[in-house]
Scaffold this motif. Sequence first.
Motif, PDB file in Angstrom:
ATOM      1  N   HIS A   1      37.948  45.377  49.814  1.00 23.97           N
ATOM      2  CA  HIS A   1      36.978  44.257  49.623  1.00 23.97           C
ATOM      3  C   HIS A   1      37.112  43.974  48.120  1.00 23.97           C
ATOM      4  CE1 HIS A   1      35.101  44.187  53.983  1.00 23.97           C
ATOM      5  NE2 HIS A   1      35.626  45.516  53.753  1.00 23.97           N
ATOM      6  N   VAL A   2      37.921  44.669  47.261  1.00 13.94           N
ATOM      7  CA  VAL A   2      37.907  44.469  46.043  1.00 13.94           C
ATOM      8  C   VAL A   2      39.306  43.613  45.654  1.00 13.94           C
ATOM      9  CG1 VAL A   2      38.051  45.541  43.698  1.00 13.94           C
ATOM     10  CG2 VAL A   2      36.606  46.530  45.550  1.00 13.94           C
ATOM     11  N   PRO A   3      39.248  42.581  44.761  1.00 11.55           N
ATOM     12  CA  PRO A   3      40.548  41.908  44.528  1.00 11.55           C
ATOM     13  C   PRO A   3      41.705  42.690  44.011  1.00 11.55           C
ATOM     14  CG  PRO A   3      38.821  40.788  43.719  1.00 11.55           C
ATOM     15  CD  PRO A   3      38.150  42.061  44.208  1.00 11.55           C
ATOM     16  N   GLU A   4      42.952  42.527  44.361  1.00 13.98           N
ATOM     17  CA  GLU A   4      43.900  43.799  44.193  1.00 13.98           C
ATOM     18  C   GLU A   4      44.100  43.934  42.553  1.00 13.98           C
ATOM     19  OE1 GLU A   4      47.560  43.063  46.286  1.00 13.98           O
ATOM     20  OE2 GLU A   4      46.933  43.322  48.031  1.00 13.98           O
ATOM     21  N   VAL A   5      43.980  42.590  42.002  1.00 13.02           N
ATOM     22  CA  VAL A   5      43.881  42.483  40.496  1.00 13.02           C
ATOM     23  C   VAL A   5      43.297  43.617  39.638  1.00 13.02           C
ATOM     24  CG1 VAL A   5      42.322  40.967  39.859  1.00 13.02           C
ATOM     25  CG2 VAL A   5      44.258  41.267  38.316  1.00 13.02           C
ATOM     26  N   ARG A   6      42.045  44.123  40.458  1.00 12.65           N
ATOM     27  CA  ARG A   6      41.121  45.186  39.603  1.00 12.65           C
ATOM     28  C   ARG A   6      41.404  46.535  40.263  1.00 12.65           C
ATOM     29  NH1 ARG A   6      34.841  43.947  40.519  1.00 12.65           N
ATOM     30  NH2 ARG A   6      34.729  45.461  38.926  1.00 12.65           N
TER      31      ARG A   6
END
Length: 332
Positions: free
Chosen positions: A274-279
């Motif tokens: 549920h966290v953007p992959e960029v992070r």
Amino acid sequence: MQLTGSQRCAVFLLAMGEEVAADMLGNMQRQEVARIAGAMARLPHVPEREVRAILREARIFLETQADGICADRALAGRLLEHCLGEREARETMREWGPEEPARPFESLERMRPGQLYQLLRQEHPQTLALVLGHLSASRAAGLLMRLPTDMRSLLLEHIGGLAPVDADILDEVDSVLARQAAERSAQDWRPGLQMAAEIVAAAGKEEGRALLADLERHDSRLPSLLGRMVHCPEDCLKLEDGLLEEALEEMSGEALAGVLSTCGPAVRAALLEHVPEVRHPAIERRLRSGEPSTGQAAAYREDFLRCVRQLQAERMQADLDAAKAAGRRAGA
């Protein structure tokens, strides 16, 4: 999005803040300062993914710039004056041309969806549609999802039929809402449902059950509502309507890594989905660099769960408000 070197530098300095930007520009040549400040003053909106990419290249990952970077003419002017002096700064600023008019409802763009809901929940649907139609899509969606289902449909109908609005009307509505937002920002308001949930949670497991059992004997709706409140990260995986994503987005990388360090591998992997992959790379680096102390990790975990409960309470409060309003209309 293709940015020049000066624009990329301007994004970096805007993200770092005025004090750091002033120190860094103070070590540059005057020509470089003028070029970067000019880019800062005329910068187009830079989306979040581009900001993060620029900061990642500099080996810095910034989690607080949730909506990207926009031009900041005032900050650029102050930095110029700091580095070049008042006279030369004024001459350089003339080359920037006339200042573009401010976008309507810019002050509302900086508010969380929950804060926006509390500010706008009692406004007339036409006013709500006007505001939603002039907010960014992400802010408008966050606010819309807190409203009752029938209200969402009505507002989308209004937005779909919006005609051009006179600038004076937009300015007047913007001014009123900005003043109300400023007044609310001085208040430490929490939804009553969240306060009740925190009290029940603090009472302990057995005592909390006893409190809910007492409420059930009084035919209260609170037990069913409070029973939906999260008490551990695993509970958060059952949330809907983007609530978990919103809570995770508000957390810094350090805090999120602290929460994940308290979870088992399966829950950790599920939350990261549920966290953007960029992070992900920055969070994984923090996890590999060593876990926080037990006390610090527990504090991060509780802060996260408290944030989720607040978001839950805001949405539940919206449903309760809608039910009360429907009851008043039926009895009228």
